[in-house]
Every structure is written in structure tokens, then in C-alpha cells.
Design a protein around this motif. Structure first.
Motif, PDB file in Angstrom:
ATOM      1  N   SER A   4      40.518  66.202 124.041  1.00  0.00           N
ATOM      2  CA  SER A   4      40.092  64.875 123.081  1.00  0.00           C
ATOM      3  C   SER A   4      40.274  64.465 122.036  1.00  0.00           C
ATOM      4  CB  SER A   4      39.224  64.498 123.920  1.00  0.00           C
ATOM      5  OG  SER A   4      38.447  63.098 123.957  1.00  0.00           O
ATOM      6  N   LYS A   5      41.360  63.917 121.661  1.00  0.00           N
ATOM      7  CA  LYS A   5      41.150  63.174 118.849  1.00  0.00           C
ATOM      8  C   LYS A   5      39.523  63.077 119.434  1.00  0.00           C
ATOM      9  CE  LYS A   5      42.960  60.605 115.747  1.00  0.00           C
ATOM     10  NZ  LYS A   5      43.753  59.784 115.635  1.00  0.00           N
ATOM     11  N   SER A   6      38.900  61.692 120.007  1.00  0.00           N
ATOM     12  CA  SER A   6      37.701  61.752 120.205  1.00  0.00           C
ATOM     13  C   SER A   6      36.578  62.487 120.266  1.00  0.00           C
ATOM     14  CB  SER A   6      37.416  60.353 120.723  1.00  0.00           C
ATOM     15  OG  SER A   6      36.853  60.682 122.276  1.00  0.00           O
ATOM     16  N   GLN A   9      36.822  65.253 116.785  1.00  0.00           N
ATOM     17  CA  GLN A   9      36.004  64.337 115.546  1.00  0.00           C
ATOM     18  C   GLN A   9      34.746  64.585 116.095  1.00  0.00           C
ATOM     19  OE1 GLN A   9      39.240  60.734 114.467  1.00  0.00           O
ATOM     20  NE2 GLN A   9      37.255  60.299 115.771  1.00  0.00           N
ATOM     21  N   ASP A  19      47.723  61.074 114.416  1.00  0.00           N
ATOM     22  CA  ASP A  19      47.982  62.135 115.838  1.00  0.00           C
ATOM     23  C   ASP A  19      49.462  62.690 114.898  1.00  0.00           C
ATOM     24  OD1 ASP A  19      46.125  60.262 116.591  1.00  0.00           O
ATOM     25  OD2 ASP A  19      47.817  58.914 118.100  1.00  0.00           O
ATOM     26  N   ILE A  22      47.610  65.732 112.733  1.00  0.00           N
ATOM     27  CA  ILE A  22      46.986  66.872 113.516  1.00  0.00           C
ATOM     28  C   ILE A  22      47.793  67.848 114.566  1.00  0.00           C
ATOM     29  CG2 ILE A  22      45.464  66.043 115.453  1.00  0.00           C
ATOM     30  CD1 ILE A  22      44.262  64.109 114.411  1.00  0.00           C
ATOM     31  N   ASP A 159      42.674  56.954 124.032  1.00  0.00           N
ATOM     32  CA  ASP A 159      42.212  58.471 123.636  1.00  0.00           C
ATOM     33  C   ASP A 159      43.458  58.592 123.179  1.00  0.00           C
ATOM     34  OD1 ASP A 159      40.851  60.333 122.250  1.00  0.00           O
ATOM     35  OD2 ASP A 159      39.848  61.425 123.698  1.00  0.00           O
ATOM     36  N   HIS A 176      37.225  72.562 122.936  1.00  0.00           N
ATOM     37  CA  HIS A 176      36.903  71.940 121.795  1.00  0.00           C
ATOM     38  C   HIS A 176      36.506  72.507 120.399  1.00  0.00           C
ATOM     39  CE1 HIS A 176      38.602  69.513 125.526  1.00  0.00           C
ATOM     40  NE2 HIS A 176      38.659  67.796 124.000  1.00  0.00           N
TER      41      HIS A 176
END
Length: 818
Positions: A4-6, A9, A19, A22, A159, A176
Motif C-alpha cells: 500500500s502506498k499510503s 508513506q 505512482d 515509485i 490508495d 512494507h
């Protein structure tokens, strides 16, 4: 693995990156990005927040309702909407699709009459907005956003999920935090670690957990149990549920979700016990006892073997270690006291158990690839922090731990000059240092090597067990420095003239022969099912060829023959209506050695089915001699000399899969090769749903026999002189093989021919019946004589032929038929 990107972060600042940037960074770091998924609601026009003001019964339906819904002055004030859902009440706020809205699936909202009543829009479920799978009722907006607010502003922000493939040598990136560490190194940004603060511990609670014991220290080098009392089970907060859902896990409750969250955060699996369900307030790590079983969380009763590592209490098994917990000790809605397990298990043991039980989980996936045992204390603190924050409760006493701290001190020495020599292009000392330090590969000492160049001693962190050589650090420097910065150069290199591997040469020659005979090549698996091995190799080959821990049931044995895979391909083509009747494969087969062990052989197999092609000209169908000719052509590529080998009698098992009386065996693995060919068993073909007759051939040879130099074929000039033919019929026992008689006749005819050549001896007739004694048969042969320099005279041919007949009469048991 999904990321998950969130969530990422939380650990590294990615807000200013797209995106694609990344994804490109992840790729450059050495991981494959298999996909990018956007979660949350798509952009929806004319869908707003509405509040239900009233709900009246529909005059023409017993399940529909007529509602007055406030949608805001800017959207027309109040709308009359007919609705069939039953889960709402007056005062609820829900998504409302106004006239002109287009919902996912190109569903357009228009003015409508439903059972005779006008409807000016539609109240929506989560599924209709593509933000969930629930279609049982309306999506109730419990946060009560402002009436008339566009729905995209009211719903949680979506997300971005990256689906990446983690290579087996990088278990540290099964989390993560691990991937965030890589991204922080790539973008040269600070890495932020999770909050691991824990409240002061209350006194220990031996009434909840008083004893932890590890009976198998090799299988479980470290085990910890931590008690948290007074927790309250409930739903997880929205942010945790959204993150777990985004990466493919279903939220269950706050305690279970915390365990999954920490696993995906750190890559360290953990398990939560209901302390009240642990018999004797004890945890014992041991091997399973004979006859023990456990109903796991997937509600299946697992029969356990003594090779299985268990977590047990004083009375019963409660967890299959490192794989899945049992129903008898898991967290439920009534749980108030927890025991948190964080442990290290030997990965080979977890892998073997997972395969044996055919049970895989997110935990086993990580244990099989390896975890960082030195991270266990931090994982415990993180889990306790989340439990006490999200479920209340109180940490009780110290963590009970069994197992010593496994020592970790690894250093690798290299010089920047050596790195440049390995890379082949210039990377400054400063850039090399920056790349190493970005990955927490710290330079702890600087010195000089024997050549006077600077030398660095680099400390390897515990989560990077894959780094143990200087060349490994060269790869790390290049990864972070960027492979895109490698300068373009013309590659030059000497040409090496070497002979190819004999097996590869043999396979190429076989392909040339069979493709020229209209065969299509197949490639099938080397692993086959047990039944297939028994069918084509006999029951005696089942055990020697079985794998100790097969991945799947239908790939549990090494193949003794290529026929099974070829028939699978033939069956598939017949089922699809493809007019393919000739298939072949080159590959490896495995045959048990009489002294134990296995022999790996180079092999070629082929099948010829009855043609279903509706051609205008019917070709002559294949028979035994078709496959015999092909097998002999293949054997002539080797030194086997198959044509000179006798046809061997076989027992029922050795003839498995072949039609009795219509197939043969030649050669022997004692000589390094074997061949089997003929008609396949018709009953077996019918059981496999294969239509018609199928002829097949398999030739197997030890690779070292292919490396032996054979006689090179050389041109022999042929004679322009006419041949002289003589025929002879011999009466022999009906059990006598024609090939043996032909060899004997050829031997005597070659001796009798003086001054000219015996060119050929061929069988042209077989007779058995009237005029012959019982138990006898007549074999008629044609002998061809020729001289290279002259026309033969009848006298010299007759003289030689008479000698042949005399030798047959005096030195064999055969009788010349008059």
C-alpha cells in the motif's frame, strides 16, 4: 506481494512522487512490479450525500419504499426516490446518484417509474460505487458528511497498491518496512520507524502464562510469549481495515488484525492466543505425537506426523508452528486476556511441514524464506503498542523468552578501486560510500590493502543475510547508484570454438529426423503422477522414483518414460479438434539402478495416432515397422547398434502400458541404452479417453554413451554391375525369432562368398500350416550377391549358394525346405 502506498508513506516521504516513479524505482532496485491497482471510488459526477427525510410504503409493492431525500439546495433540494433496500432508516445519510449520473459499468441514471411511481434518482450500495462487494443494502455514511457534498469528497481517499515479486534471496523485503528501506535508499530520504513505545508493565500474571518450554531447540531457536490482560475485542479502526483490505486481507477484529498488520509491517509473523484457553497456563514447543490431530483455523482436521513442529499447552496441540493456529485457542469476541507469540522457526522444517500438509499461509511463506530473529524484541514492542492503543489492556510482566540471542556480527572488506574494477566504469569513492550508507551498510573501519588502495570494512545488518562477500556489496552499490548510469560501450570478446555437449547434439539430430517425418515437438514436465509412473514403468518403479516432499500430488514422481506426457498432449489436441497425429519430445528420464540409486538418461519419445485429417489422399497408416524404422534411425545417431540387439521377452510389469504381442524391448541399461516401441495398450488408451490406436517409441541412453566416438559414416562407391539373387526357405521351430535365423544365414553366406560380396539378406515370406510338421514354420529369405568389378557368373554364384546350404544343414538345426 502487495504494498500500500499510503502505508509506505508512514516510513518514507513519497508524497511528491508519481505512482510510475515509485514503480520505476522498485524495478531499478531489482524487484518486478507485476501491477499497479487503484482502490477507492472512481471519480463520480452527480453523486452526492443525501439524508433520508421520510420513508413511505409503495402502493404497488410490499418490498419497495418511497423516500423523500434531501440532497442540498444546489442539487434541487429534495428528491423523491423509490428504493428496494431494507437496511436504512429515516435520518440516515447515504450516497445518492442524481439524474444524469453514470455509475461504474456505464449504468446511467434516468427519470424512471418503478411500479407506477416516479423516481428521481437512486440511493446506492457500496458495490454500485465500486468501493466494496456488499450489495445487500445501502451504504450508510456513519460519519454523517454534509448534505449535498460530492460523494468523492465524503468517502475515504483511495490508495495505490503495488503488486511486486520479491526474489527468494530478499526475505527482508517481505514487508512494507523492508521495501520502504529500499525506497529511502533510492530516493536518498529519511527512513522513519514505527512507534514502538509501550506502557509500563503491571505485575506478571502467572495465572495467565506461567511457563514457556521449548523441547526442540533446533526447530525453534527463539520463542517468546507476552501477556496483555484486559483487552476489548472490537472492530479495527478504519485506517487499519483499509490498509489490510488494500493488500488483500479481510479484516476480522482488532486483535487478529493487529497480528496481520505487524506481519505485513515487519515481515515477522506472530500469533495471538486467548490466554483462558491455554491448558495449564503453559506453552510447550514440541514435535507432534503419533495419532495427534488439530482442527486449524480453516476448519479442517489436520492429521499430524512426528515430523510436525507444534505449539502446545499442557494438554493439547494449539498451533502448527509457523503455519496456522488451531480453533481451540484462537481469539474470539469473548477474549479478554492475550498471550502474544513472536518466534523464530527453522525454515526448512516449516517448508517441509507446509508441503506435507498441503497447507500454506502468509506466515509459512515468510518463515520458509527466513526472518530476522534480531528484530523480535522490536516486533514485540510494536505489537504491544498497537494492542494497548487499539484494544486497551495492560502489559503484564516481562516477556517470557526461551532461546539465547543468536550472535550476529558480519563484516565484509572491500576497496573502492576493486569495486570500480568489477563494475567496469567510474564510480567515485563518495558515491560508493553514499550508496552503502543509504542501505545501512555502514563503514566501520578504513585502512589500506596490499596495493596501497583504500580499504573499507563494512558492517552487514542482521536483516541482510544475503550479503557475505565483497562482490555482493558491488551489486548493492550498483543497485543504488543506478544501472541506468552504466555507460554504453562496444562489447568485444574472443570467439571460442568448442564442441557442444553430446546430449545437445543428439537432441538436435533427433529433432532433424523427426521434424522431417512430420512430427511436432512437445515439452512436458519431468515430474509425473504416481499412477502415470506405475502405468509406464511398473509398480516396482513407483517407490524409487517418488519425491520425499512433492509440491502437488500430480507431480510426485520422476518420470521413467516420455510416453505419459506425450499422451497428455495428444489427448488435449484431440479434445480441441486439432488434426495432430505425430508428436515427439526429447528430454530426461530416470530409471532405477539395479544396485540402488537412479540413472538419468537422455531420451527421445514419440507417438503416432490414427490420423483424423480429412485429406483427399489417404496415407498408409502407421504400424509396428513404422516405429521400428524410426527407433533404428535414432539409434544410428549413437554407438548403441540397436539393430544388432535381440528382442527381449518381458514380464507383465515390464510390458506395462504396451499391447501384448504388438510391442518389443531391445537393449539393456547394463549396456547403457534401451528401446521400447510398438502399439500402446488399447485398454489403457480407452481409459485415458484417447481415440484410436497409438504407436509409440522410446529410446533412452546414458549421456556418457553419447560422448563415446563412434565410426564416422564414409562414402562407399556402389557397384554398377548387376546383382545375382538366390532364394532359400528354411524350416525352423515356431518359437525361433526371424532375426536370429537371418543372422545365422548371413554369417554362413558371407563365408561362402569368395571373390565377391554378399550385399543383402532379407526375409520375404513366413509360412506355417499344411505341409509342415507341427511346431514348425518356414522362413523364406532372398540373398543378394554382387561383384564390384564384373558380372557374376551363374557357376560361381551356384557354388557359393551350395556351400551355404551345406553349412546350414551341417551346422544349424534348420532344414532347407524343398
Amino acid at each position: 506481494m502487495k504494498l500500500s502506498k499510503s502505508w509506505l508513506q508512514d516510513y518514507v516521504d513519497l508524497a511528491d512522487l508519481s505512482d510510475d516513479q515509485i514503480a520505476e524505482a522498485i524495478t531499478q532496485l531489482g524487484f518486478e512490479v507485476e501491477g499497479i491497482e487503484h482502490t477507492g471510488a472512481p471519480q463520480l459526477e452527480n453523486v452526492v450525500v443525501g439524508e433520508i427525510l421520510s420513508r413511505d410504503a409503495h402502493p404497488n409493492s410490499d418490498h419497495l419504499g418511497i423516500c423523500q431525500v434531501a440532497v442540498g439546495d444546489a442539487n434541487g433540494g429534495t428528491k423523491r426516490i423509490v428504493c428496494g433496500a431494507q437496511n436504512y432508516k429515516v435520518g440516515d445519510r447515504v450516497p445518492v446518484a442524481l439524474i444524469g449520473a453514470v455509475l461504474p459499468g456505464d449504468f446511467k441514471i434516468k427519470p424512471a417509474k418503478i411500479r407506477g411511481e416516479a423516481s428521481e434518482g437512486m440511493m446506492c450500495s457500496g458495490k454500485e460505487l465500486s468501493i466494496g462487494d456488499d450489495h445487500s443494502g445501502l451504504l450508510i455514511l456513519t460519519s454523517r458528511p454534509e448534505i449535498g457534498l460530492p460523494i468523492n469528497d465524503a468517502l475515504p481517499e483511495g490508495d495505490v497498491v503495488f503488486d511486486i515479486e520479491i526474489t527468494p534471496n530478499r526475505p527482508d523485503c517481505q514487508s512494507h518496512l523492508g521495501v520502504a528501506r529500499e525506497l529511502a535508499a533510492w530516493f536518498r530520504r529519511e527512513l522513519r520507524y514505527p512507534d514502538t513505545t509501550v506502557p509500563a508493565a503491571a505485575p506478571a500474571r502467572p495465572d495467565l502464562l506461567k511457563h514457556v518450554q521449548v523441547d526442540d531447540q533446533e526447530g525453534c531457536p527463539v520463542y517468546t510469549g507476552t501477556v496483555v490482560a484486559g483487552v476489548k475485542v472490537g472492530p479495527s479502526p478504519d485506517w487499519m481495515q483499509q490498509r489490510l483490505t488494500a493488500v488483500g486481507l479481510r479484516p476480522i477484529n482488532n486483535l487478529v488484525d493487529i497480528g496481520n498488520y505487524v506481519m505485513l509491517e515487519y515481515g515477522q509473523p506472530m500469533h495471538a492466543f486467548d490466554a483462558s484457553k491455554l491448558g495449564g497456563q503453559s506453552i510447550i514447543v514440541r514435535r507432534a505425537r503419533e495419532g495427534e490431530s488439530l482442527v486449524t483455523l480453516d476448519e479442517k482436521d489436520r492429521k499430524l506426523s512426528p515430523d510436525t513442529l507444534l505449539i502446545a499447552d499442557a494438554e493439547k496441540p494449539v498451533v502448527i508452528a509457523g503455519i496456522m493456529g488451531g480453533e481451540n485457542s484462537g481469539v474470539s469476541d469473548d477474549t479478554t486476556d492475550l498471550v502474544l507469540e513472536v518466534a523464530a522457526f527453522r525454515r526448512q522444517l516449516i517448508r517441509a511441514t507446509s508441503r506435507r500438509l498441503q497447507l500454506s499461509s502468509d506466515s509459512s511463506y515468510r518463515y520458509e524464506r527466513g526472518i530476522d530473529v534480531h528484530m523480535i524484541p522490536e516486533v514485540i514492542r510494536r505489537a504491544v503498542h498497537l494492542v494497548t492503543t487499539l484494544a486497551g489492556g495492560q502489559l503484564c510482566g516481562e516477556t517470557l523468552r526461551v532461546g539465547n540471542d543468536l550472535p550476529w556480527e558480519r563484516e565484509v572488506t572491500l576497496s573502492p578501486a576493486w569495486v570500480r574494477a568489477r563494475l567496469g566504469f567510474e564510480v567515485s569513492d563518495a558515491d560508493q560510500r553514499a550508496a552503502l550508507e543509504a542501505l545501512d551498510l555502514l563503514i566501520v573501519r578504513e585502512s589500506e590493502d596490499d596495493a596501497g588502495n583504500a580499504a573499507w570494512t563494512v558492517r552487514i545488518p542482521s536483516w541482510r543475510k544475503d550479503l557475505d562477500r565483497p562482490i555482493d556489496l558491488v551489486e548493492e552499490i550498483l543497485r543504488v547508484h543506478g544501472t541506468a548510469k552504466i555507460p554504453e560501450r562496444t562489447v568485444t570478446g574472443p570467439g571460442l570454438l568448442v564442441e557442444d555437449d553430446p546430449v545437445a547434439e543428439f537432441n538436435r539430430a533427433v529433432r532433424s529426423i523427426l521434424v522431417g517425418q512430420n512430427f511436432n515437438e512437445c515439452v512436458t514436465y519431468t515430474l509425473r503422477a504416481k499412477a502415470d509412473v506405475a502405468r509406464w514403468g511398473g509398480e516396482s518403479q513407483v517407490d524409487p522414483l517418488g519425491l520425499a516432499n512433492p509440491f502437488v500430488e500430480d507431480q510426485s514422481h520422476l518420470r521413467p518414460s516420455l510416453v505419459g506426457g506425450l499422451l497428455d498432449s495428444l489427448k488435449l489436441n484431440q479434445a480441441r479438434g486439432n488434426a495432430v497425429s505425430r508428436l515427439f519430445e526429447t528430454g530426461r528420464v530416470f530409471l532405477p539402478h539395479k544396485n540402488g540409486g537412479l540413472q538419468e538418461c537422455a531420451a527421445v519419445g514419440f507417438v503416432i495416432a490414427e490420423s483424423t485429417d480429412a485429406a483427399w489422399l489417404k496415407r498408409e497408416p502407421a504400424d509396428f515397422y513404422t516405429v521400428k524404422r524410426l527407433i533404428e534411425s535414432i539409434s544410428e545417431l549413437t554407438t548403441a547398434g540397436l539393430a544388432r540387439q535381440p528382442h527381449l521377452a518381458t514380464d507383465d510389469e515390464a510390458s506395462a502400458g504396451w499391447q501384448d504381442g504388438h510391442a518389443t524391448l531391445q537393449g539393456n541399461m547394463a549396456y547403457g541404452f534401451t528401446a521400447r516401441y510398438g502399439l500402446l495398450d488399447l485398454a489403457q488408451l480407452k481409459a485415458l479417453d484417447i481415440e484410436g490406436k497409438v504407436y509409440a517409441g522410446v529410446f533412452a541412453i546414458l549421456p556418457e554413451r553419447l560422448g563415446q566416438g563412434g565410426k564416422r559414416s564414409r562414402y562407399q562407391p556402389f557397384s554398377l554391375q548387376p546383382a545375382a539373387l538366390r532364394d532359400v526357405a528354411l524350416v525352423v521351430d515356431e518359437s525361433e525369432q526371424a532375426g536370429d535365423v537371418l543372422k545365422e544365414l548371413t554369417k554362413h553366406a558371407r563365408k561362402a562368398a569368395q571373390g565377391f560380396d554378399l550385399e543383402d539378406v532379407s526375409l520375404f515370406d513366413v509360412y506355417q500350416g499344411k505341409g509342415l510338421p507341427e511346431g514348425k514354420k518356414s522362413l523364406a529369405f532372398s540373398l543378394t550377391f554382387r561383384a564390384a568389378d564384373r558380372t557374376l557368373k551363374d557357376e560361381e554364384v551356384n557354388q557359393a549358394f551350395t556351400k551355404v546350404l551345406e553349412q546350414i544343414a551341417s551346422k544349424t538345426s534348420y532344414t532347407v525346405r524343398q
